[in-house]
Design an enzyme around this catalytic site. Structure first.
Site: not given
Lengths: 476, 476
Positions: B165, B418, B443
């Site tokens: 991320s 995601d 994710h």
């Protein structure tokens, strides 16, 4: 104090002794432009400040689709550096290239706070290489958008960075930090390795000494070494100081030890500069100089002076005029001379904060023995500017030290008789990060315009650059 | 206000609902260390400030000569991210690797001004990606020197960066800006292209909607869309607000339009989070969740509610508990919930200043229609923090936009289900800058520890990473 003059070495090379020369516009037809750039590229603030950065453009040789050759400005007025980078003008027609010379913030006309740019520490805090590189990337991005707005893939429109000396360090760092900004970089005489822990402090003066040994007549180095004590001893009396002041035509008489210190630095600086500009043909840009000025200088001081203090001072006077007054028009020598006040101040600040290049003299060179002392250097800087130097390993952290193997499309050329070559890149560091060592050459000769007297080494270096650019542009 | 909760999306994934879990130390035996790092890496000042940055080390699998796997911390307590990056622990024995997790400045225990870190704009000005990357490079340089002091060529000792991320963006940028610091980077679910001018604003919510369409039963998306109006209409009266407050077990009753706005954002945020953590096996890290929570959520709301407002609110209550209270132990829902006050503030500040990711909803998605307005977004940020967002093209300038072809040894993996994949890298960008798209994945699943329920896509992604690291380390 010791490095007060040394710190402006890079720029001194190009210095005028006040003689009017053909303007840049007349010679190279450059258009002057300005662009508003952020004072701080990295920090969000309440009221973002911008200032006018100057850049020069030559579109004479540009044909649509051609690349852009961009010079990343040094520590001074960008027009001076444009004038001394004839190579870019010489090869522009071959590539149909647009030429752009971007001024470095805090120099020339690109003063973020105008006349107040150096009045406070706060005003100077934006004078960093990090911000300067972001300026270059910003201008390039702007040009890609505006100048080439009809180019579909503007972000891949090829820009090639050029730079000499400190400008060469910036050209390389631009390619390293912003490879999407320029497709490659040509750095001439760029001492990217000249930082603590990477280059030992004695290398610089040793290289100057080597130049004098190689090009000066026998005894030259010995005489220069002898002279330090003569000057120092003579300067211990008012009579002696007066004699030196008069004989060397100093604008202001020496008054005491502090002046003598300045004088010694001035002298060191002249030796350094003579070595740097020891071109194999006469140069006549600002200060007319003969071919091989080191040789000419040495020719004047090779008598034996062991018992002749006055004779030594007098002969040195004539020798120094090779550098200070070759045309015979100068009335006196200002040893505190600041050719361009802001530039010297800005550069000294940069040398104090980021660009701390270790320098010392030992028995092996012709200078007064002086150790390198980072703490003292840093403390002297603190006294001057009220800020601490960045940590000694800053450059290794910020710009990778000698570990540049993951980069591409970079050339580092060195004049093997340039004092700054001591901090240069001497070996290829990756498949496309190349070193090109130019035998017998002084400081950044390959970026100068071609000359009938150019030797094969210099011609070879320029061919190498041209070939590399062609590869980067997929022209071969 | 709209993005107040959205801005903490990245971290919300890992959030506990207050349930005590096994400590990091128990599970992964990490040693906590601190290092003094410069507050400002780039500017010389009078009295350079330092602060304690936390990092975690696991030397259990390390054998002399082995590489270092370094996780570049995200927007939160580094221990949370270490706990969610089991992949590094799983593969450490294969490589004899040392594991290091570095906390991001202004998060967790790495607060430059302690409790005052967010008390003034001046104190927050050092919260930038540029400074954070310099922290990572600084710690790595320190480790190379200290931990590997017996390694001759410490500057080439291989460090590999990992990040998921936002941490994945930083891992990639670290490799880009400091390639001498890490030999390669593995970025999972890193939306490096999610910036103005690079990704259109409607992509994010469209992807969330796609996840609900794919995994939810028929009518789920339609019902969610229908619910917005029901909630808004019901909230127009005190009675309606009370009904929602009671039925959804809100800790504090809704009082007016501002509360309703917060509620709507809270709801949007839950949908987004459900999509992000829609793993194919039960996760039980902080909030226990079933496998495919989106499916389970949708199963609860597929009745027809066209004339049954109360029924809709009630069914949604049960559905929401899948996310908010799967164990049934939670007493009430705090829609203003700040799991970690500083982290939310710091992240919101980063989203306001540098990480401006355009988001809007249109008729094509299941969210309330809302346009993207950079000016308004920036102005709202200014009201909150007193600073202006960096210019919209900042990320293109600072991190190259999509023009990453000159880089090397980078992997960008995307979970194709995601929401953040909308800003991911989907194609190989150079011979060694690779994209790996993981079908059906949410994710950053590839960075999690291996699980018996892992499907072939995830196993394939991890094999890809392992193979790449072997190549970078010359093990194949």
């Amino acid at each position: 104090m010791c490095f007060k003059m040394f710190v402006s070495l890079f720029l001194m090379v190009f210095l005028s002794n006040g003689i009017q020369v053909e303007t840049l516009e007349q010679k190279y037809s450059l258009e002057t432009r300005y662009i508003e750039v952020p004072l701080d590229h990295f920090t969000a603030i309440a009221a973002p400040k911008f200032f006018k950065l100057r850049y020069l453009i030559n579109a004479k040789y540009h044909v649509k689709g051609g690349p852009v050759f961009v010079y990343t400005g040094n520590e001074g007025d960008i027009s001076i550096f444009a004038q001394n980078t004839g190579f870019m003008f010489d090869i522009a027609p071959v590539f149909n290239a647009l030429l752009v010379f971007i001024e470095h913030r805090y120099y020339g006309q690109s003063l973020p706070f105008g006349n107040g740019s150096f009045s406070t520490t706060e005003n100077m805090r934006y004078l960093t290489t990090t911000q300067a590189l972001a300026d270059f990337a910003f201008v390039i991005e702007y040009l890609k958008k505006s100048f080439f707005e009809n180019v579909i893939s503007y972000d891949t429109h090829p820009f090639v960075a050029f730079g000499g000396s400190y400008g060469g360090m910036l050209a390389a760092w631009l390619r390293m930090k912003y490879p999407y900004s320029v497709i490659g970089s040509i750095s001439s005489s760029a001492p990217v390795f000249y930082f603590p822990g990477m280059t030992s402090c004695d290398q610089f003066y040793e290289k100057v000494t080597t130049v004098f040994e190689k090009y000066g007549r026998e005894q030259c180095v010995k005489t220069i070494k002898l002279a330090w004590d003569v000057i120092i001893n003579l300067s211990k009396t008012k009579l002696g100081m007066d004699f030196i002041s008069t004989t060397w035509k100093l604008c202001r008489k020496l008054k005491g030890p502090e002046d003598v210190e300045i004088l010694l630095n001035w002298l060191s600086n002249i030796y350094v500069n003579l070595a740097m500009v020891n071109y194999h043909y006469p140069t006549d840009l600002y200060a007319p100089l003969p071919a091989y000025p080191v040789k000419v200088f040495c020719d004047k001081i090779t008598t034996s002076y062991f018992n002749d203090t006055k004779g030594l001072i007098e002969h040195f006077s004539h020798a120094l005029e090779i550098y200070t007054n070759y045309t015979g028009k100068r009335v006196c020598n200002n040893i505190n001379s600041t050719f361009e006040e802001y530039a010297e101040l800005a550069w000294d600040y940069q040398r104090c904060t980021e660009l701390v290049m270790p320098i010392c003299s030992t028995d092996a060179d012709m200078f007064i023995t002086k150790p390198w002392d980072y703490e003292k250097y840093s403390y002297d800087c603190y006294k001057k500017y009220g800020v601490k130097s960045l940590p000694p390993d800053w450059a290794i952290l910020a710009y990778g030290g000698k570990n540049l193997k993951y980069y591409s499309n970079m050339i580092f050329s060195n004049g093997m008789m340039d004092p700054y070559s001591c901090g240069g890149v001497f070996h290829n560091l990756s498949a496309t990060v190349w070193s090109f060592n130019i035998s017998d050459a002084p400081h950044q000769i390959d970026l100068r315009n071609s000359d009938v007297a150019d030797n094969n080494y210099v011609i070879g270096a320029r061919s190498f650059h041209i070939q590399a650019i062609k590869q980067w542009l997929n022209m071969v």
